[in-house]
Structures are given as C-alpha cells and as structure tokens.
Enzyme design. Structure first.
Site, PDB file in Angstrom:
ATOM      1  N   ARG A 105       0.854  -1.196   0.000  1.00  0.00           N
ATOM      2  CA  ARG A 105       0.000   0.000   0.000  1.00  0.00           C
ATOM      3  C   ARG A 105       0.886   1.240   0.000  1.00  0.00           C
ATOM      4  NH1 ARG A 105      -3.904  -0.133   4.978  1.00  0.00           N
ATOM      5  NH2 ARG A 105      -5.023  -1.725   3.798  1.00  0.00           N
ATOM      6  N   ARG A 113      -1.543   6.732   9.630  1.00  0.00           N
ATOM      7  CA  ARG A 113      -1.508   6.207   8.256  1.00  0.00           C
ATOM      8  C   ARG A 113      -1.715   7.318   7.232  1.00  0.00           C
ATOM      9  NH1 ARG A 113      -4.059   0.316   8.371  1.00  0.00           N
ATOM     10  NH2 ARG A 113      -2.912  -0.532  10.133  1.00  0.00           N
ATOM     11  N   LYS A 117      -3.571   1.084  14.972  1.00  0.00           N
ATOM     12  CA  LYS A 117      -3.592   1.989  13.817  1.00  0.00           C
ATOM     13  C   LYS A 117      -4.220   3.321  14.187  1.00  0.00           C
ATOM     14  CE  LYS A 117      -6.109  -0.786  11.200  1.00  0.00           C
ATOM     15  NZ  LYS A 117      -7.122  -1.373  10.283  1.00  0.00           N
ATOM     16  N   LYS A 173      -5.780   7.004  12.212  1.00  0.00           N
ATOM     17  CA  LYS A 173      -6.142   7.554  10.907  1.00  0.00           C
ATOM     18  C   LYS A 173      -6.583   9.004  11.017  1.00  0.00           C
ATOM     19  CE  LYS A 173      -7.528   3.073   9.160  1.00  0.00           C
ATOM     20  NZ  LYS A 173      -8.641   2.251   8.646  1.00  0.00           N
ATOM     21  N   CYS A 178     -15.295  -3.213  -0.255  1.00  0.00           N
ATOM     22  CA  CYS A 178     -13.913  -3.477   0.158  1.00  0.00           C
ATOM     23  C   CYS A 178     -13.349  -4.604  -0.700  1.00  0.00           C
ATOM     24  CB  CYS A 178     -13.865  -3.841   1.629  1.00  0.00           C
ATOM     25  SG  CYS A 178     -14.478  -5.502   1.949  1.00  0.00           S
ATOM     26  N   CYS A 200      -8.022 -10.831   1.083  1.00  0.00           N
ATOM     27  CA  CYS A 200      -8.103 -10.416   2.480  1.00  0.00           C
ATOM     28  C   CYS A 200      -8.294 -11.618   3.402  1.00  0.00           C
ATOM     29  CB  CYS A 200      -9.268  -9.439   2.688  1.00  0.00           C
ATOM     30  SG  CYS A 200      -9.376  -8.954   4.417  1.00  0.00           S
ATOM     31  N   CYS A 211     -16.503  -8.301   5.938  1.00  0.00           N
ATOM     32  CA  CYS A 211     -16.467  -8.605   7.367  1.00  0.00           C
ATOM     33  C   CYS A 211     -16.764  -7.311   8.137  1.00  0.00           C
ATOM     34  CB  CYS A 211     -15.099  -9.202   7.759  1.00  0.00           C
ATOM     35  SG  CYS A 211     -13.838  -7.980   8.139  1.00  0.00           S
ATOM     36  N   CYS A 213     -14.005  -1.653   6.167  1.00  0.00           N
ATOM     37  CA  CYS A 213     -13.042  -0.987   5.285  1.00  0.00           C
ATOM     38  C   CYS A 213     -13.690  -0.113   4.206  1.00  0.00           C
ATOM     39  CB  CYS A 213     -12.109  -2.006   4.648  1.00  0.00           C
ATOM     40  SG  CYS A 213     -11.139  -2.900   5.876  1.00  0.00           S
TER      41      CYS A 213
HETATM   42 FE1  SRM Z   1      -9.124  -1.966   6.255  1.00  0.00          FE
HETATM   43  C1  SRM Z   1      -7.750  -4.582   7.901  1.00  0.00           C
HETATM   44  C2  SRM Z   1      -8.283  -3.312   3.322  1.00  0.00           C
HETATM   45  C3  SRM Z   1      -9.786   0.997   4.770  1.00  0.00           C
HETATM   46  C4  SRM Z   1     -10.798  -0.963   9.060  1.00  0.00           C
HETATM   47  N1  SRM Z   1      -8.128  -3.635   5.713  1.00  0.00           N
HETATM   48  C5  SRM Z   1      -7.595  -4.566   6.551  1.00  0.00           C
HETATM   49  C6  SRM Z   1      -6.749  -5.579   5.782  1.00  0.00           C
HETATM   50  C7  SRM Z   1      -5.341  -5.082   5.748  1.00  0.00           C
HETATM   51  C8  SRM Z   1      -6.842  -7.022   6.273  1.00  0.00           C
HETATM   52  C9  SRM Z   1      -5.781  -7.474   7.259  1.00  0.00           C
HETATM   53  O1  SRM Z   1      -5.668  -6.885   8.340  1.00  0.00           O
HETATM   54  O2  SRM Z   1      -5.089  -8.438   6.950  1.00  0.00           O
HETATM   55  C10 SRM Z   1      -7.420  -5.457   4.378  1.00  0.00           C
HETATM   56  C11 SRM Z   1      -6.563  -5.816   3.183  1.00  0.00           C
HETATM   57  C12 SRM Z   1      -7.397  -6.399   2.087  1.00  0.00           C
HETATM   58  C13 SRM Z   1      -6.681  -6.560   0.798  1.00  0.00           C
HETATM   59  O3  SRM Z   1      -6.480  -7.714   0.363  1.00  0.00           O
HETATM   60  O4  SRM Z   1      -6.299  -5.563   0.181  1.00  0.00           O
HETATM   61  C14 SRM Z   1      -7.960  -4.043   4.443  1.00  0.00           C
HETATM   62  N2  SRM Z   1      -8.937  -1.254   4.419  1.00  0.00           N
HETATM   63  C15 SRM Z   1      -8.669  -2.001   3.310  1.00  0.00           C
HETATM   64  C16 SRM Z   1      -8.891  -1.201   2.049  1.00  0.00           C
HETATM   65  C17 SRM Z   1      -7.932  -1.582   0.924  1.00  0.00           C
HETATM   66  C18 SRM Z   1     -10.357  -1.353   1.609  1.00  0.00           C
HETATM   67  C19 SRM Z   1     -10.684  -0.916   0.217  1.00  0.00           C
HETATM   68  O5  SRM Z   1     -11.382  -1.701  -0.427  1.00  0.00           O
HETATM   69  O6  SRM Z   1     -10.312   0.159  -0.218  1.00  0.00           O
HETATM   70  C20 SRM Z   1      -8.721   0.218   2.615  1.00  0.00           C
HETATM   71  C21 SRM Z   1      -7.294   0.665   2.598  1.00  0.00           C
HETATM   72  C22 SRM Z   1      -7.163   2.043   3.135  1.00  0.00           C
HETATM   73  C23 SRM Z   1      -5.791   2.652   2.997  1.00  0.00           C
HETATM   74  O7  SRM Z   1      -5.417   3.015   1.879  1.00  0.00           O
HETATM   75  O8  SRM Z   1      -5.134   2.817   4.007  1.00  0.00           O
HETATM   76  C24 SRM Z   1      -9.179   0.005   4.047  1.00  0.00           C
HETATM   77  N3  SRM Z   1     -10.045  -0.243   6.851  1.00  0.00           N
HETATM   78  C25 SRM Z   1     -10.328   0.812   6.035  1.00  0.00           C
HETATM   79  C26 SRM Z   1     -11.289   1.675   6.662  1.00  0.00           C
HETATM   80  C27 SRM Z   1     -11.914   2.940   6.067  1.00  0.00           C
HETATM   81  C28 SRM Z   1     -11.189   4.179   6.481  1.00  0.00           C
HETATM   82  O9  SRM Z   1     -10.184   4.129   7.181  1.00  0.00           O
HETATM   83  O10 SRM Z   1     -11.644   5.241   6.078  1.00  0.00           O
HETATM   84  C29 SRM Z   1     -11.598   1.088   7.883  1.00  0.00           C
HETATM   85  C30 SRM Z   1     -12.660   1.599   8.901  1.00  0.00           C
HETATM   86  C31 SRM Z   1     -12.220   2.776   9.688  1.00  0.00           C
HETATM   87  C32 SRM Z   1     -11.459   2.361  10.906  1.00  0.00           C
HETATM   88  O11 SRM Z   1     -10.258   2.096  10.798  1.00  0.00           O
HETATM   89  O12 SRM Z   1     -12.071   2.253  11.961  1.00  0.00           O
HETATM   90  C33 SRM Z   1     -10.804  -0.101   7.993  1.00  0.00           C
HETATM   91  N4  SRM Z   1      -9.216  -2.624   8.174  1.00  0.00           N
HETATM   92  C34 SRM Z   1     -10.010  -2.099   9.154  1.00  0.00           C
HETATM   93  C35 SRM Z   1      -9.913  -2.941  10.320  1.00  0.00           C
HETATM   94  C36 SRM Z   1     -10.669  -2.720  11.654  1.00  0.00           C
HETATM   95  C37 SRM Z   1      -9.935  -1.802  12.565  1.00  0.00           C
HETATM   96  C38 SRM Z   1     -10.577  -1.737  13.913  1.00  0.00           C
HETATM   97  O13 SRM Z   1     -10.434  -0.732  14.573  1.00  0.00           O
HETATM   98  O14 SRM Z   1     -11.201  -2.711  14.337  1.00  0.00           O
HETATM   99  C39 SRM Z   1      -9.038  -3.991   9.987  1.00  0.00           C
HETATM  100  C40 SRM Z   1      -8.607  -5.162  10.893  1.00  0.00           C
HETATM  101  C41 SRM Z   1      -7.649  -4.758  11.954  1.00  0.00           C
HETATM  102  O15 SRM Z   1      -7.087  -3.677  11.972  1.00  0.00           O
HETATM  103  O16 SRM Z   1      -7.458  -5.608  12.829  1.00  0.00           O
HETATM  104  C42 SRM Z   1      -8.627  -3.763   8.630  1.00  0.00           C
HETATM  105 FE1  SF4 Z   2     -11.069  -7.492   4.569  1.00  0.00          FE
HETATM  106 FE2  SF4 Z   2     -13.058  -7.078   6.235  1.00  0.00          FE
HETATM  107 FE3  SF4 Z   2     -11.599  -5.033   5.379  1.00  0.00          FE
HETATM  108 FE4  SF4 Z   2     -13.235  -6.202   3.740  1.00  0.00          FE
HETATM  109  S1  SF4 Z   2     -13.826  -5.132   5.611  1.00  0.00           S
HETATM  110  S2  SF4 Z   2     -11.077  -5.682   3.284  1.00  0.00           S
HETATM  111  S3  SF4 Z   2     -13.154  -8.309   4.372  1.00  0.00           S
HETATM  112  S4  SF4 Z   2     -10.859  -6.678   6.646  1.00  0.00           S
END
Ligand code: SRM
Ligand code: SF4
Length: 551
Positions: free
Chosen positions: A72, A141, A204, A206, A425, A431, A470, A474
């Site tokens: 990323r 981030r 993390k 943000k 997502c 993922c 899930c 995201c």
């Molecule tokens: Fe996310 C984890 C993809 C935005 C909340 N996210 C992941 C992971 C890295 C899975 C992992 O931990 O192994 C995913 C990778 C999937 C893949 O194969 O690419 C993933 N997140 C994404 C992306 C690519 C979704 C998309 O379709 O665009 C976004 C990348 C953003 C970036 O460029 O940095 C993405 N993730 C978000 C957002 C939206 C936002 O930030 O505006 C959220 C919700 C906001 C937040 O953080 O509360 C988000 N991602 C999570 C979480 C839950 C965090 C939590 O507090 O519980 C995880 C899991 C974790 O951190 O344990 C996670």
């Molecule tokens: Fe993966 Fe869940 Fe984030 Fe979708 S919402 S990219 S399934 S961690």
C-alpha cells in the site's frame, strides 16, 4: 496487571521496526516471512497474504499456501503525477497481479507480489518519489484530504496540510531505508522516535481533512479529523473531531463503530501541535493489552471526552475555540467534467470498487496509461475509490474523452446514482479476514438492486450502498444508507438508516441474511419509500423515521 498483547512485545524487540525482516526476505525455503516479521512488515506498508481461492487445493497437494504480499502506498490526499501513474502501472504489471487498486483512503494497493520481488517492488515505488512507509501498522496512516479540486483555493490549502501532517507524523526510524533502499545501517537501531517511542501506537491511527460542503473523506470515521472552516473562499481554521472509527467484531458488544466527536476549533497554524498531542495522548493512554480495545475511540469512551480534550489542550498548549458551524451537503463524488474556480477542468471517473484492470472490453488500465502519457495535470484518488483526472486545460478534454471511448470505458455519469455511490472493500480472495465476498460480488448485486429500484420508479434516487466482507468496515458501511457487512459465505448483516453526508451511523436491521432475503427486504422498503416518503426525503432518513426505535 493484564499482560501486554503479543504485538507489543514484537514491536518492543523489533529495534525500531527492523526485526528479522532482512533474514526473512533472504530465506528461500518459504514464500512467507517469520511470524514476528508479518507484524512488522505492516509498518513498511505491506501485508503478507495468501490466495484464499487456492487454499484448499494447495492444502490437499501438501503445499504451503500461495503466499504473496499486498503493498500500500502513502499518498496524502491521493494525489499523483502522470509520471508516477505510469511507473506504478508498470510496477503492477511487472511485480503484481497486473491490477492497481484505489483504496477508500486514497492510496494505491498492489496485490500478488511474491516475497523474492518484494524489495524490488518497494524500491521501484520509491523511485517514483512515492513511498509505503506507515501506510499500515500502529502509526498514523495515509492522511486523507477532500479530493475535490474544484471549489476554491481552500482545497489546495487543505491538501498542503494533509501532506505536512503526514510528514510530521512519519516514523523516524531508518529501518525502512535500510531494508528496502539499501540505506546505511544504523548501529543497533537506536535512533529516537520522538513522537512514537519504541513501541509506536497501541493500534492503527487515521487522520483526514474535510473541506465542506463535501464530506468525501467521511471525516467522522477517523481517529482524528479536521473540518475546514472557510470564510470568503479562504481556509481560516478547522473544527477538530476525535475518536471516530468503524471496526467491530460480530457478537462482541464491547466493539462498535463510533462517530468522531468535535472537541472545538483551531486556527491552521495549530494543526500540527494539536495532532501531535492527540497522537501522544493515545500513545500513552491507549490500551496495549487488548487490541480489540486499543483504538482511540475506546480510549476516549474510557476516560471521557472532556478529560481527553483537556489533556490535548495541555500537551499542545492550545486552547481549543468553540466548535464552528459547518454544513456538509454530500459525501459522494460528482462524475464527469467539472470546471474549477481557476478555469481548469477535472474529470471524475467512476472506477468500480477502485480496481484498475483491463477486463474484457473495458480496458481501464490501458485507458489510464494512455491518458497518463498525454496528461499535463495530475491524478487524484477520491475517498470513494474513484479517480479524478485533474487540472486539464479546456483544449485537452476532447483527447481524454476519445481515449476513454477507444478503450470501452466512460466516466460513469450515466450510471444510476446507486452504482455511482457504491463502495466495496477488497475482501476475497486476498483479504485474510473476509467472511464473505464484497468487491467481486458488487457488480452483480448492484444489477439486482437496480432492477428493484426500476420496479419502484426509484432509479434516479441517490441511495448509498456499501458492502464489506467482514465487520472491520473498510468500505465504511456503517455510514451508508444501506450497509452490507459479511457474516459468512453468501450471508450479510443488513444495516439501514445512514445519511448521504457521512454524519450518522446506521443501525443493524437484519442479521445473517442471504441474497434472496436482502432483495426481499429492500423490495419492501423501496415500496414503502415510494408510497410514504416526505418531500425530498432521502432513503436513509426515511428508513430512520419509519423505524422510530432507531432514533
Ligand atoms: Fe481496512 C484490515 C483493506 C480501509 C478498518 N483492511 C484490513 C486488511 C489489511 C486485512 C488485514 O488486516 O489483513 C485489508 C486488506 C485487504 C486486501 O487484500 O487488500 C484491508 N482497508 C482495506 C482497504 C484496501 C479497503 C478498500 O477496499 O479500499 C482500505 C485501505 C485504506 C488505505 O489506503 O489505508 C481500508 N479499513 C479501512 C477503513 C476505512 C477508512 O479508514 O476510512 C476502515 C474503517 C475505519 C477504521 O479504521 O475504523 C478499515 N481494516 C479495518 C480494520 C478494523 C480496525 C478496527 O479498529 O477494528 C481492519 C482489521 C484490523 O485492523 O485488525 C482492517
Ligand atoms: Fe477485509 Fe473485512 Fe476489510 Fe473487507 S472489511 S477488506 S473483508 S478486513
């Protein structure tokens, strides 16, 4: 005292994020990294993954999983030059799976990079003058900023602040340069991390900057949000929002999405000091025992907003002013050509689920490559996984239109508002946390819902749908009018009642339902909406009003 979480120990002994990544990369016996390094690599902007479509077959063949890496970028405000675009596109073809993925946080993702090419890939990204440091991991981030270059000079100022904030909160470790760029070794890894300390943040973090009236960044979803206050087209300050976050775990009520709380306002020059104070307070007060409770939102709910605010004021030596009135009118993008305040043009393209690839007749990757070869302005990834070809002189517009048409793609302005606004997502197959499909299912699902909307004469309604595989959120599904959150293969929780401006969380309406049930529930809602809606009442407001118990 409760024990620190295992990740805390890994960070502690990592010598500022070095761990044994160099040895892991050199180990040719496996396509994976050593366990500790799978955590540390995130701070460098990469996740170890495996192709879940191949898991069972490989297990039966007694092969290790098909390991690969997602990378990323750190792209504050989502801005890149045509030269960078061409380089990133070439990197995706050479080292990745051929596609580029635009994320919901204005970054690029590469999927499918194998371990022995990881270093070459990250080095190649750095040669484009872009990097991947702190794109993931327990640090601040990629900093988001409203992508809209149209309205006023305030957008440029907001973008400049996003870049400064991103730089200010970067880890200072030289580990990144050492490992990926053959930088000089720092003896013992003993350099200082003045903001983060040796174990970085508990989780993390943000940050985003929104420029009203458009809340494309979903500013209240962030640990830290700055909302621009604009007077006569000039950016004169920011409201400060803290404690937003969306991730949750199914069946665990101690985890929940939380909308950010505005704690006051600042003048622009106070932004870095206040941001640093929020970060260091979270560093010191955040939960390091249980990672499910370690985001800033839980810290704030534990200590209380007032206490948190006072601490931020004390650490920053900034007395926050009263919250200033701001009005958001939309969180989605505006598609097609739009002329900016300075007479330059911007083409907002809808990219389904942010995936840039050549698929059948739709040759997005080739089209954008051809545009990048002639474009003199820049590109901007929007927080809605779309792309703006920005800063185009009037005379160059026809050429860009012709390139798109020649590659079988268009800007999306003719699509239904449902399709224009929809986010998904990544989910399967990359993922590891996905419980259900999202990106791959989105086109088919939208077609089915569009049929329903047509039946109820609602095709022109701007209804927002977001789907994730899930509950981590995201694609920010908890802020959508219709949010689908993966529960199991083919099954989702259905959330209703968000708004179109990212100010209100929706509510769980139906649990663990399949496609037939989803369509039947929506059919019922669309029928009622047609019959009972108030004048100009958006769908999310209607579902909320009718279900008074959600209020
Ligand atoms: Fe996310 C984890 C993809 C935005 C909340 N996210 C992941 C992971 C890295 C899975 C992992 O931990 O192994 C995913 C990778 C999937 C893949 O194969 O690419 C993933 N997140 C994404 C992306 C690519 C979704 C998309 O379709 O665009 C976004 C990348 C953003 C970036 O460029 O940095 C993405 N993730 C978000 C957002 C939206 C936002 O930030 O505006 C959220 C919700 C906001 C937040 O953080 O509360 C988000 N991602 C999570 C979480 C839950 C965090 C939590 O507090 O519980 C995880 C899991 C974790 O951190 O344990 C996670
Ligand atoms: Fe993966 Fe869940 Fe984030 Fe979708 S919402 S990219 S399934 S961690």
């Amino acid at each position: 005292m409760t024990a620190l979480s295992p990740v805390e120990h890994i960070k502690q002994r990592s010598r500022h994020l070095r761990g044994s990544i160099v040895d892991s990369l050199a180990n040719r016996v496996t396509g994976a990294l050593a366990d500790d390094d799978t955590q540390l690599i995130k701070f460098h902007g990469s996740y170890q993954q495996d192709d879940r479509d191949q898991r069972e077959e490989r297990r039966l063949a007694k092969l290790e999983p098909a390991y690969s890496f997602m990378i990323r970028t750190r792209t504050p405000g989502g801005v890149c030059t045509p030269a960078q675009w061409l380089a990133l596109d070439a990197i995706a073809q050479t080292y990745g799976n051929g596609s580029l993925r635009l994320t919901t946080r204005q970054a690029f993702q590469f999927h499918g990079v194998i371990k022995r090419e990881l270093k070459a890939t990250i080095a190649a990204i750095n040669r484009t003058l872009m990097d991947t440091i702190a794109a993931c991991g327990d640090v601040n981030r990629n900093v988001m900023a409203s992508a809209n270059p149209v309205e006023s000079r305030a957008h440029q100022v907001a973008y400049d602040w996003a870049v400064r904030l991103s730089e200010h909160l970067l880890p200072k470790t030289r580990a990144y340069a050492e490992i990926w760029l053959d930088g000089e070794l720092v003896a013992g890894g003993e350099e200082a991390e003045p903001i983060y300390g040796a174990t970085y943040l508990p989780r993390k973090f943000k940050a985003a900057i929104a420029v009203p009236p458009i809340n494309d960044v979903d500013v209240y979803a962030h640990d830290l949000g700055f909302i621009a206050i604009i007077e006569n087209g000039e950016l004169v300050g920011f409201n400060v929002s803290v404690g937003g976050g969306l991730g949750a775990t199914h069946g665990d009520p101690a985890t929940y999405p939380r909308r950010g709380s505005v704690i006051g306002s600042i003048v622009p020059e106070q932004l870095l000091r206040v941001a640093e104070a929020v970060v260091t307070t979270q560093r010191d007060w955040g939960n390091r025992e249980n990672r499910k409770q370690s985001r800033l939102k839980y810290t704030i709910d534990r200590v209380g907003l007032e206490v948190f605010k006072r601490e931020v004021e004390s650490r920053s030596a900034v007395v926050l002013g009263p919250e200033r009135p701001v009005v958001f009118t939309q969180s989605g993008d505006r598609f097609g050509w739009i002329v900016g305040h300075d007479g330059r043009w911007h083409l907002n393209l809808r990219i389904e689920a942010g995936r840039i690839a050549d698929t059948g007749d739709k040759r997005w990757a080739s089209a954008l490559r051809a545009i990048a070869q002639v474009h003199q302005g820049d590109f901007r990834i929007t927080p809605n996984q779309n792309l703006i070809v920005a800063n185009v002189p009037n005379a160059a517009r026809a050429q860009i239109d012709a390139i798109l048409a020649a590659h079988g793609v268009h800007d999306g302005s003719g699509a239904t508002p449902l399709r224009q606004r929809a986010l998904a997502c990544v989910a399967l197959p990359t993922c590891p946390l996905a419980m259900a499909e999202a990106e791959r299912y989105l086109p088919e699902l939208l077609s089915k819902i569009e049929t329903l909307l047509g039946k109820h004469a609602l095709s022109a309604e701007p209804i927002g749908l977001r789907i994730t595989g899930c509950p981590n959120g995201c694609a920010r599904p908890y802020l959508a009018e219709i949010g689908l959150v993966g529960k199991a293969p083919g099954r989702y929780n259905l959330h209703l009642g968000g708004d179109l401006i990212g100010e209100r969380l929706n509510v769980l309406a139906h649990e663990n339902i399949d496609e037939t049930q989803i369509l039947s529930v929506l059919d019922g809602w669309f029928a009622r909406y047609t019959a009972e809606r108030g004048p100009s009442e958006p769908f999310g407001d209607f579902t909320r009003r009718v279900n008074k118990e959600w209020l």
